[in-house]
Design an enzyme around this catalytic site. Sequence first.
Site, PDB file in Angstrom:
ATOM      1  N   ALA A   1      52.236 -14.452  42.516  1.00  0.00           N
ATOM      2  CA  ALA A   1      53.200 -13.458  42.904  1.00  0.00           C
ATOM      3  C   ALA A   1      52.772 -12.793  44.059  1.00  0.00           C
ATOM      4  O   ALA A   1      51.593 -12.806  44.531  1.00  0.00           O
ATOM      5  CB  ALA A   1      53.099 -12.589  41.464  1.00  0.00           C
ATOM      6  N   ASP A   2      53.462 -11.868  44.729  1.00  0.00           N
ATOM      7  CA  ASP A   2      53.144 -10.745  45.628  1.00  0.00           C
ATOM      8  C   ASP A   2      54.266  -9.729  45.453  1.00  0.00           C
ATOM      9  O   ASP A   2      55.456  -9.807  44.990  1.00  0.00           O
ATOM     10  CB  ASP A   2      53.217 -11.521  47.123  1.00  0.00           C
ATOM     11  CG  ASP A   2      52.594 -10.509  48.029  1.00  0.00           C
ATOM     12  OD1 ASP A   2      51.131 -10.396  47.706  1.00  0.00           O
ATOM     13  OD2 ASP A   2      53.244 -10.104  48.908  1.00  0.00           O
ATOM     14  N   GLN A   3      53.691  -8.636  46.128  1.00  0.00           N
ATOM     15  CA  GLN A   3      54.538  -7.261  45.920  1.00  0.00           C
ATOM     16  C   GLN A   3      54.249  -6.569  47.262  1.00  0.00           C
ATOM     17  O   GLN A   3      53.131  -6.292  47.561  1.00  0.00           O
ATOM     18  CB  GLN A   3      54.309  -6.469  44.738  1.00  0.00           C
ATOM     19  CG  GLN A   3      55.045  -5.404  44.410  1.00  0.00           C
ATOM     20  CD  GLN A   3      54.572  -4.478  43.457  1.00  0.00           C
ATOM     21  OE1 GLN A   3      53.560  -4.147  43.069  1.00  0.00           O
ATOM     22  NE2 GLN A   3      55.610  -4.441  42.418  1.00  0.00           N
TER      23      GLN A   3
END
Length: 196
Positions: free
Chosen positions: A72-74
Site C-alpha cells: 500500500a501507499d498513501q
Amino acid sequence: MLILASGSAIRRQLLQEAGVPITTHPVAVDEDALRHHAEQEGLSLRETALTLARAKARAASSAFPHHYILAADQLLDLEGTAFAKARTMEEARSHLLTLRGKTHALHTALTLWKDGQESWAHSESPRLTMRSFSPAFLDAYLHKEGTALLACVGCYRIEGMGIQLFHLIEGGHDAIAGLPLLPLLHALRERSILPS
Ligand SMILES: Nc1nc2c(ncn2[C@H]2C[C@H](O)[C@@H](COP(=O)(O)OP(=O)(O)OP(=O)(O)O)O2)c(=O)[nH]1
C-alpha cells in the site's frame, strides 16, 4: 497466509481486527526517488501512490513465491502539492498549520501481487476539510497525541483526537488510515484467501 509488505502499524491492526491472517514483511524502497520519477513522468499523485505500492509489492515478491502479497501507499495532496510524513513534532505543527482551514485529499492505493505479477489494485482518495482550530487547541492536540503523529502522513490519527481537527470528511475512516477494507476483503474472498 497473506503477506503484508508494510511497516504500518495501523494497516497491520486494521487487518488483524478484521480477522485477516497476515505475516508482515516491511520493505524498504526509495519513496522519494520514486515520487520524483513519477513527477517527471507526469503521473498524478493518485497514480504515484499506486506506483509506490507496486514498488513495495515487487520488492517483497521474490522473498515469497506462491504467496499473495499486499502492499500500500498513501500520499497527502494539498491543492496539488504532495506532503510527506513529518519528521519532528515541530514539523508536525507546521504541517497542521498549513492544512488548517483547507481541504486535502489522501490518495490511498493498494495492490495484491503473486509470483511477480499484479493480481488486483485499488485506489481511492478521501477528502478532508480541516477546521480553523485555535492555537490553544493545536498545543493541546500535539501534547496529547505526541510522536504517534509522526507515523501518520497527515499528522493526525482519525481514530483518535484527530477527528476534532475536521468539520467535513468525505470517505471512509479505513481509507483515511491507509487501508480501504471493503474492496480489499472482496478481492481476498475472490482469491480464496478469505472464506466466502
Ligand atoms: N493511525 C493512523 N495512521 C494514519 C492515518 N492517516 C494516515 N496514516 C498512516 C497510514 C500509513 O502508515 C501512513 C502513510 O504512509 P505510507 O503509506 O508511506 O505507509 P508507511 O510508511 O507507514 O508504511 P509502508 O510504506 O506501507 O511500509 O500514514 C490515521 O488517521 N490514523
